[in-house]
Design a protein around this motif. Structure first.
Motif, PDB file in Angstrom:
ATOM      1  N   ARG A 154       0.854  -1.198   0.000  1.00 39.82           N
ATOM      2  CA  ARG A 154       0.000   0.000   0.000  1.00 39.82           C
ATOM      3  C   ARG A 154       0.885   1.243   0.000  1.00 39.82           C
ATOM      4  O   ARG A 154       1.825   1.352   0.784  1.00 39.82           O
ATOM      5  N   ASN A 155       0.545   2.176  -0.889  1.00 39.47           N
ATOM      6  CA  ASN A 155       1.230   3.459  -0.960  1.00 39.47           C
ATOM      7  C   ASN A 155       0.196   4.581  -1.002  1.00 39.47           C
ATOM      8  O   ASN A 155      -0.949   4.355  -1.413  1.00 39.47           O
ATOM      9  N   PHE A 156       0.591   5.747  -0.595  1.00 39.48           N
ATOM     10  CA  PHE A 156      -0.317   6.887  -0.678  1.00 39.48           C
ATOM     11  C   PHE A 156      -0.333   7.434  -2.105  1.00 39.48           C
ATOM     12  O   PHE A 156       0.717   7.638  -2.723  1.00 39.48           O
ATOM     13  N   ALA A 157      -1.531   7.678  -2.607  1.00 35.55           N
ATOM     14  CA  ALA A 157      -1.705   8.255  -3.939  1.00 35.55           C
ATOM     15  C   ALA A 157      -2.766   9.347  -3.846  1.00 35.55           C
ATOM     16  O   ALA A 157      -3.704   9.237  -3.049  1.00 35.55           O
ATOM     17  N   ASN A 158      -2.611  10.404  -4.654  1.00 38.40           N
ATOM     18  CA  ASN A 158      -3.590  11.482  -4.563  1.00 38.40           C
ATOM     19  C   ASN A 158      -3.728  12.247  -5.873  1.00 38.40           C
ATOM     20  O   ASN A 158      -2.942  12.053  -6.809  1.00 38.40           O
ATOM     21  N   THR A 159      -4.693  13.117  -5.908  1.00 40.17           N
ATOM     22  CA  THR A 159      -5.004  13.882  -7.124  1.00 40.17           C
ATOM     23  C   THR A 159      -4.429  15.296  -7.095  1.00 40.17           C
ATOM     24  O   THR A 159      -4.581  16.032  -8.080  1.00 40.17           O
ATOM     25  N   LYS A 160      -3.769  15.704  -5.996  1.00 42.00           N
ATOM     26  CA  LYS A 160      -3.429  17.112  -5.809  1.00 42.00           C
ATOM     27  C   LYS A 160      -1.966  17.463  -6.023  1.00 42.00           C
ATOM     28  O   LYS A 160      -1.629  18.390  -6.767  1.00 42.00           O
ATOM     29  N   HIS A 161      -1.065  16.771  -5.330  1.00 43.79           N
ATOM     30  CA  HIS A 161       0.334  17.160  -5.386  1.00 43.79           C
ATOM     31  C   HIS A 161       1.230  16.023  -4.896  1.00 43.79           C
ATOM     32  O   HIS A 161       0.758  15.059  -4.316  1.00 43.79           O
ATOM     33  N   ARG A 162       2.539  16.185  -5.117  1.00 44.44           N
ATOM     34  CA  ARG A 162       3.502  15.187  -4.643  1.00 44.44           C
ATOM     35  C   ARG A 162       3.530  15.190  -3.112  1.00 44.44           C
ATOM     36  O   ARG A 162       3.549  16.240  -2.477  1.00 44.44           O
ATOM     37  N   VAL A 163       3.564  13.984  -2.544  1.00 47.99           N
ATOM     38  CA  VAL A 163       3.677  13.823  -1.094  1.00 47.99           C
ATOM     39  C   VAL A 163       5.061  13.265  -0.798  1.00 47.99           C
ATOM     40  O   VAL A 163       5.368  12.123  -1.132  1.00 47.99           O
ATOM     41  N   ALA A 164       5.906  14.107  -0.166  1.00 49.62           N
ATOM     42  CA  ALA A 164       7.265  13.683   0.163  1.00 49.62           C
ATOM     43  C   ALA A 164       7.476  13.557   1.661  1.00 49.62           C
ATOM     44  O   ALA A 164       8.439  12.929   2.106  1.00 49.62           O
ATOM     45  N   LYS A 165       6.593  14.171   2.436  1.00 48.16           N
ATOM     46  CA  LYS A 165       6.705  14.133   3.904  1.00 48.16           C
ATOM     47  C   LYS A 165       5.301  14.124   4.492  1.00 48.16           C
ATOM     48  O   LYS A 165       4.322  14.477   3.808  1.00 48.16           O
ATOM     49  N   PRO A 166       5.160  13.705   5.742  1.00 55.17           N
ATOM     50  CA  PRO A 166       3.828  13.601   6.334  1.00 55.17           C
ATOM     51  C   PRO A 166       3.005  14.885   6.222  1.00 55.17           C
ATOM     52  O   PRO A 166       1.790  14.831   5.980  1.00 55.17           O
ATOM     53  N   GLU A 167       3.651  16.042   6.347  1.00 60.66           N
ATOM     54  CA  GLU A 167       2.935  17.320   6.279  1.00 60.66           C
ATOM     55  C   GLU A 167       2.222  17.521   4.946  1.00 60.66           C
ATOM     56  O   GLU A 167       1.227  18.258   4.871  1.00 60.66           O
ATOM     57  N   ASP A 168       2.715  16.863   3.904  1.00 59.74           N
ATOM     58  CA  ASP A 168       2.104  17.021   2.583  1.00 59.74           C
ATOM     59  C   ASP A 168       0.728  16.351   2.493  1.00 59.74           C
ATOM     60  O   ASP A 168      -0.022  16.603   1.548  1.00 59.74           O
TER      61      ASP A 168
END
Length: 352
Positions: A154-168
Motif C-alpha cells: 500500500r502506498n499513498f496516492a492522490n489527485t493534488k500534489h507530490r507527497v514527500a513528507k507527512p505534512e504534505d
C-alpha cells in the motif's frame, strides 16, 4: 478409417480417464475468491489446484469459484467457511476484521520494510500464532492456512500534489475502508479519512469526494484511477497487502495425514505464487503510470523515517483498542526482529 478409429479410441480413453479421476476423488474442496482472473488470488488458486490434484493422485479435487457465486463479502464468506458450505476462501485483513479484529495487525504502518522481510515473517511462527488465535475465536471451525500477497504494498496516492513528507498529506481527503485502523493511520498523518466502497472510488476521485487513496499500483492501474485524476503516487510502502487464506477446519482435519500434507504443501505453493505475481505485474503498471504523466516519488530514508514517526501513535491505539491486539502485535514485532536478523546475516554472507 484407421485415423478415425484411433481418434475414437483416444476420445474414449480420455472420457474413461476423466470418469475414473472423478470417481477417485475422495475429497472435493470448494475454493472461492471474490476477485477475477487477472488477480493474484486467482494465480494462487490455479497453482494450488494443479499441485493438490496432481500430488494427491486425484484423491482431492479442487473446484474454483471466482467472483461472488458462493458469497459476496468477508463476513458472509467466512460464515460459509465456518458452516462448511465453503472449504477455502481468501480475504484481506479488512474483510476478516469484523470476525478477527487482530488480523488488522497486517495493516499497521511501516512494520515490515521490504518483500524479503514480509515473506520471511509470513512463512513462519507469526502465521501459526494467528492460526491458533483464529481457531480459538471461531470454536475450531475457521483455520488460517497461509498468508500470501494481494497487490504488493500500500502506498499513498492522490489527485493534488507530490507527497514527500507527512505534512504534505495534511487536509487531504483519503479514501479508506470502514475499518478503524486505516482511519486512525490517516488521521495520525494529518489527513481526513473518508470511507468509500471500492466500486465507488473512481467516481469519488473524479468528483472530489475523496482526493487520495492507499493502494498498490496494480489496483490503481487496473481500476484506471489515473483517468479519474489520481496522478501522484508516493512509494512509502506503509503496509504489505496480506492475503489471508482460510479453510474449514473440520474438512481439513477429516483428511488422512498424507492428504493434509498435500494440502499444506499446496498452500505453500499458492503462497509463493502470490508473493511473485505482484512483483511481475507491478513492472508494467508502474511503466504505464509514468507514461500516462503520473508522478512517482520514492521517499528518502530520512523522509521514510519521518512517516514512520508520525504514524507511531497508531501502534498504541491498536494495542489498546483491538481485541487481542497486544498479543498479536508482540508476535509480529518478534517475528520481524528475527526476520531482520536472519536476512541481514544472509546478506552479509552473500556480500563476502
Amino acid at each position: 478409417m484407421l485415423k478415425t478409429a484411433l481418434k475414437t479410441l483416444t476420445v474414449a480413453a480420455m472420457l474413461a480417464g476423466s470418469s475414473l479421476s472423478a470417481l477417485a476423488a475422495d475429497y472435493t474442496l470448494r475454493a472461492t475468491a471474490n476477485s477475477n482472473e487477472n488477480d493474484e488470488d486467482y494465480d494462487g488458486l490455479v497453482v494450488f489446484k494443479n499441485f493438490v490434484e496432481a500430488a494427491s493422485n486425484g484423491a482431492i479435487e479442487v473446484e474454483l469459484f471466482i467472483g461472488t457465486q458462493l458469497c459476496s463479502n468477508g463476513a458472509e464468506c467466512l460464515q460459509g467457511i465456518s458452516d462448511g458450505a465453503i472449504d477455502i476462501y481468501i480475504s484481506t485483513s479488512g474483510g476478516a476484521a469484523g470476525i478477527f479484529p487482530y488480523v488488522q495487525v497486517l495493516d499497521l504502518p511501516y512494520m515490515m520494510s521490504d518483500d524479503r522481510i514480509a515473506e520471511h515473517v509470513l512463512s513462519g511462527e507469526f502465521t501459526r500464532t494467528m492460526r491458533t488465535m483464529a481457531l480459538e475465536d471461531s470454536g475450531d471451525t475457521i483455520r488460517l492456512m497461509t498468508i500470501g500477497n494481494t497487490g504488493g504494498w500500500r502506498n499513498f496516492a492522490n489527485t493534488k500534489h507530490r507527497v514527500a513528507k507527512p505534512e504534505d498529506l495534511k487536509g487531504l481527503k483519503i479514501r479508506t475502508v470502514v475499518a478503524d485502523l486505516p482511519q486512525e493511520l490517516v488521521k495520525a498523518l494529518g489527513a481526513a479519512p473518508t470511507p468509500i466502497p471500492w466500486p465507488e472510488l473512481f467516481t469519488s476521485l473524479q468528483t472530489g469526494v475523496v482526493e487520495g487513496s492507499k493502494n498498490g499500483i496494480t489496483d490503481i492501474m487496473g481500476m484506471k484511477f489515473p483517468d479519474a485524476g489520481l496522478q501522484y503516487v508516493t512509494l512509502d510502502g506503509h503496509a504489505y497487502m496480506g492475503a489471508l487464506w482460510w479453510m474449514n477446519n473440520e474438512k481439513f482435519m477429516s483428511m488422512p495425514e498424507d492428504l493434509r500434507r498435500v494440502v499444506v504443501d499446496g498452500f505453500y505453493a499458492l503462497q509463493q505464487a502470490t508473493f511473485a505475481s505482484p512483483k511481475r505485474k507491478s513492472i508494467k503498471a508502474y511503466e504505464d503510470f509514468v507514461a500516462g504523466g503520473g508522478d512517482l516519488y520514492v521517499p528518502t530514508p530520512e523522509e521514510k523515517a519521518a512517516f514512520k514517526e508520525a504514524a507511531a501513535p497508531v501502534y498504541d491505539w491498536f494495542k489498546g483498542n483491538v481485541g487481542r491486539g497486544g498479543e498479536i502485535f508482540g508476535a509480529l514485532e518478534e517475528a520481524v526482529a528475527a526476520a531482520e536478523a536472519d536476512i541481514n546475516a544472509d546478506r552479509s554472507a552473500d556480500l563476502n
